[in-house]
Design a protein around this motif. Sequence first.
Motif, PDB file in Angstrom:
ATOM      1  N   LYS A  44      18.780  65.710  42.493  1.00  0.00           N
ATOM      2  CA  LYS A  44      17.484  66.203  42.983  1.00  0.00           C
ATOM      3  C   LYS A  44      17.106  65.609  44.331  1.00  0.00           C
ATOM      4  O   LYS A  44      16.377  66.224  45.092  1.00  0.00           O
ATOM      5  N   ASP A  45      17.603  64.423  44.631  1.00  0.00           N
ATOM      6  CA  ASP A  45      17.279  63.855  45.941  1.00  0.00           C
ATOM      7  C   ASP A  45      17.896  64.679  47.061  1.00  0.00           C
ATOM      8  O   ASP A  45      17.317  64.807  48.130  1.00  0.00           O
ATOM      9  N   LEU A  46      19.044  65.296  46.818  1.00  0.00           N
ATOM     10  CA  LEU A  46      19.670  66.132  47.844  1.00  0.00           C
ATOM     11  C   LEU A  46      19.087  67.533  47.879  1.00  0.00           C
ATOM     12  O   LEU A  46      18.809  68.073  48.940  1.00  0.00           O
ATOM     13  N   THR A  47      18.903  68.149  46.724  1.00  0.00           N
ATOM     14  CA  THR A  47      18.463  69.542  46.677  1.00  0.00           C
ATOM     15  C   THR A  47      16.960  69.685  46.897  1.00  0.00           C
ATOM     16  O   THR A  47      16.520  70.664  47.485  1.00  0.00           O
ATOM     17  N   LEU A  48      16.169  68.744  46.420  1.00  0.00           N
ATOM     18  CA  LEU A  48      14.712  68.866  46.503  1.00  0.00           C
ATOM     19  C   LEU A  48      14.083  67.876  47.485  1.00  0.00           C
ATOM     20  O   LEU A  48      12.888  67.925  47.723  1.00  0.00           O
ATOM     21  N   GLY A  49      14.875  66.959  48.001  1.00  0.00           N
ATOM     22  CA  GLY A  49      14.320  65.942  48.891  1.00  0.00           C
ATOM     23  C   GLY A  49      13.457  64.941  48.142  1.00  0.00           C
ATOM     24  O   GLY A  49      12.541  64.373  48.707  1.00  0.00           O
ATOM     25  N   ALA A  50      13.761  64.726  46.864  1.00  0.00           N
ATOM     26  CA  ALA A  50      12.956  63.825  46.040  1.00  0.00           C
ATOM     27  C   ALA A  50      13.080  62.386  46.542  1.00  0.00           C
ATOM     28  O   ALA A  50      14.127  61.959  47.020  1.00  0.00           O
ATOM     29  N   VAL A  51      11.987  61.645  46.433  1.00  0.00           N
ATOM     30  CA  VAL A  51      11.983  60.249  46.842  1.00  0.00           C
ATOM     31  C   VAL A  51      12.811  59.444  45.840  1.00  0.00           C
ATOM     32  O   VAL A  51      12.835  59.749  44.646  1.00  0.00           O
ATOM     33  N   ILE A  52      13.493  58.430  46.349  1.00  0.00           N
ATOM     34  CA  ILE A  52      14.231  57.492  45.499  1.00  0.00           C
ATOM     35  C   ILE A  52      13.584  56.132  45.690  1.00  0.00           C
ATOM     36  O   ILE A  52      13.502  55.621  46.811  1.00  0.00           O
ATOM     37  N   LEU A  53      13.114  55.560  44.599  1.00  0.00           N
ATOM     38  CA  LEU A  53      12.469  54.250  44.635  1.00  0.00           C
ATOM     39  C   LEU A  53      13.288  53.315  43.762  1.00  0.00           C
ATOM     40  O   LEU A  53      13.467  53.568  42.574  1.00  0.00           O
ATOM     41  N   THR A  54      13.795  52.239  44.362  1.00  0.00           N
ATOM     42  CA  THR A  54      14.575  51.243  43.632  1.00  0.00           C
ATOM     43  C   THR A  54      13.821  49.933  43.702  1.00  0.00           C
ATOM     44  O   THR A  54      13.572  49.415  44.803  1.00  0.00           O
ATOM     45  N   ILE A  55      13.454  49.399  42.545  1.00  0.00           N
ATOM     46  CA  ILE A  55      12.715  48.138  42.486  1.00  0.00           C
ATOM     47  C   ILE A  55      13.614  47.080  41.870  1.00  0.00           C
ATOM     48  O   ILE A  55      14.185  47.289  40.796  1.00  0.00           O
ATOM     49  N   THR A  56      13.739  45.955  42.567  1.00  0.00           N
ATOM     50  CA  THR A  56      14.532  44.844  42.074  1.00  0.00           C
ATOM     51  C   THR A  56      13.581  43.715  41.709  1.00  0.00           C
ATOM     52  O   THR A  56      12.957  43.127  42.595  1.00  0.00           O
ATOM     53  N   ALA A 112      11.497  46.222  46.899  1.00  0.00           N
ATOM     54  CA  ALA A 112      11.569  47.661  46.648  1.00  0.00           C
ATOM     55  C   ALA A 112      12.244  48.346  47.832  1.00  0.00           C
ATOM     56  O   ALA A 112      12.035  47.969  48.985  1.00  0.00           O
ATOM     57  N   TYR A 113      13.057  49.349  47.514  1.00  0.00           N
ATOM     58  CA  TYR A 113      13.689  50.199  48.517  1.00  0.00           C
ATOM     59  C   TYR A 113      13.169  51.619  48.319  1.00  0.00           C
ATOM     60  O   TYR A 113      13.164  52.108  47.190  1.00  0.00           O
ATOM     61  N   VAL A 114      12.738  52.254  49.380  1.00  0.00           N
ATOM     62  CA  VAL A 114      12.249  53.626  49.324  1.00  0.00           C
ATOM     63  C   VAL A 114      13.159  54.472  50.201  1.00  0.00           C
ATOM     64  O   VAL A 114      13.358  54.157  51.376  1.00  0.00           O
ATOM     65  N   GLU A 115      13.706  55.544  49.617  1.00  0.00           N
ATOM     66  CA  GLU A 115      14.574  56.458  50.360  1.00  0.00           C
ATOM     67  C   GLU A 115      13.963  57.859  50.325  1.00  0.00           C
ATOM     68  O   GLU A 115      13.254  58.204  49.396  1.00  0.00           O
ATOM     69  N   ASN A 116      14.272  58.662  51.328  1.00  0.00           N
ATOM     70  CA  ASN A 116      13.791  60.052  51.441  1.00  0.00           C
ATOM     71  C   ASN A 116      12.279  60.137  51.605  1.00  0.00           C
ATOM     72  O   ASN A 116      11.629  60.963  50.990  1.00  0.00           O
ATOM     73  N   TYR A 117      11.717  59.289  52.434  1.00  0.00           N
ATOM     74  CA  TYR A 117      10.282  59.388  52.703  1.00  0.00           C
ATOM     75  C   TYR A 117      10.077  60.138  54.015  1.00  0.00           C
ATOM     76  O   TYR A 117      10.992  60.276  54.812  1.00  0.00           O
ATOM     77  N   MET A 118       8.856  60.622  54.225  1.00  0.00           N
ATOM     78  CA  MET A 118       8.560  61.360  55.449  1.00  0.00           C
ATOM     79  C   MET A 118       7.831  60.495  56.477  1.00  0.00           C
ATOM     80  O   MET A 118       8.191  60.468  57.646  1.00  0.00           O
ATOM     81  N   SER A 119       6.766  59.796  56.030  1.00  0.00           N
ATOM     82  CA  SER A 119       6.010  58.987  56.984  1.00  0.00           C
ATOM     83  C   SER A 119       5.240  57.888  56.266  1.00  0.00           C
ATOM     84  O   SER A 119       5.004  57.939  55.066  1.00  0.00           O
ATOM     85  N   LEU A 120       4.828  56.919  57.046  1.00  0.00           N
ATOM     86  CA  LEU A 120       4.013  55.819  56.565  1.00  0.00           C
ATOM     87  C   LEU A 120       2.549  56.171  56.822  1.00  0.00           C
ATOM     88  O   LEU A 120       2.176  56.479  57.953  1.00  0.00           O
ATOM     89  N   ILE A 121       1.733  56.131  55.783  1.00  0.00           N
ATOM     90  CA  ILE A 121       0.315  56.494  55.909  1.00  0.00           C
ATOM     91  C   ILE A 121      -0.548  55.256  56.158  1.00  0.00           C
ATOM     92  O   ILE A 121      -1.418  55.251  57.020  1.00  0.00           O
ATOM     93  N   GLU A 122      -0.308  54.208  55.373  1.00  0.00           N
ATOM     94  CA  GLU A 122      -1.127  52.995  55.476  1.00  0.00           C
ATOM     95  C   GLU A 122      -0.255  51.781  55.168  1.00  0.00           C
ATOM     96  O   GLU A 122       0.600  51.833  54.283  1.00  0.00           O
ATOM     97  N   TYR A 123      -0.506  50.695  55.898  1.00  0.00           N
ATOM     98  CA  TYR A 123       0.294  49.492  55.707  1.00  0.00           C
ATOM     99  C   TYR A 123      -0.599  48.278  55.862  1.00  0.00           C
ATOM    100  O   TYR A 123      -1.051  47.956  56.958  1.00  0.00           O
ATOM    101  N   THR A 124      -0.921  47.620  54.745  1.00  0.00           N
ATOM    102  CA  THR A 124      -1.639  46.351  54.762  1.00  0.00           C
ATOM    103  C   THR A 124      -0.867  45.383  53.873  1.00  0.00           C
ATOM    104  O   THR A 124       0.095  45.772  53.213  1.00  0.00           O
TER     105      THR A 124
END
Length: 86
Positions: A15-27, A32-44
């Motif tokens: 689904k990450d390839l066909t739908l562009g779904a976000v991939i979130l990996t938390i260790t 945390a690793y975030v893949e397939n994102y579009m933009s950063l909205i807020e960062y504090t």
Amino acid sequence: MSVKEQMSEVLNLPKDLTLGAVILTITGKHEAYVENYMSLIEYTENQIRIQTRTCKLEIHGEQLEIVYYTNEEMKITGELLEVKYC
């Protein structure tokens, strides 16, 4: 389910390839690793909001820091307390 989602299921495609779904990996609770994102909205240091193709992703915590980011992925460190899909 949309037609794209149904086709992805039937053809057993990621689904990450066909739908562009976000991939979130938390260790653990500090990385945390975030893949397939579009933009950063807020960062504090207590909240990071990210726009993905399918939703907004909110990460809440303490001493949050974006260690690195590219057009496709980012690494977040700090004490992760909560993740929300909005």
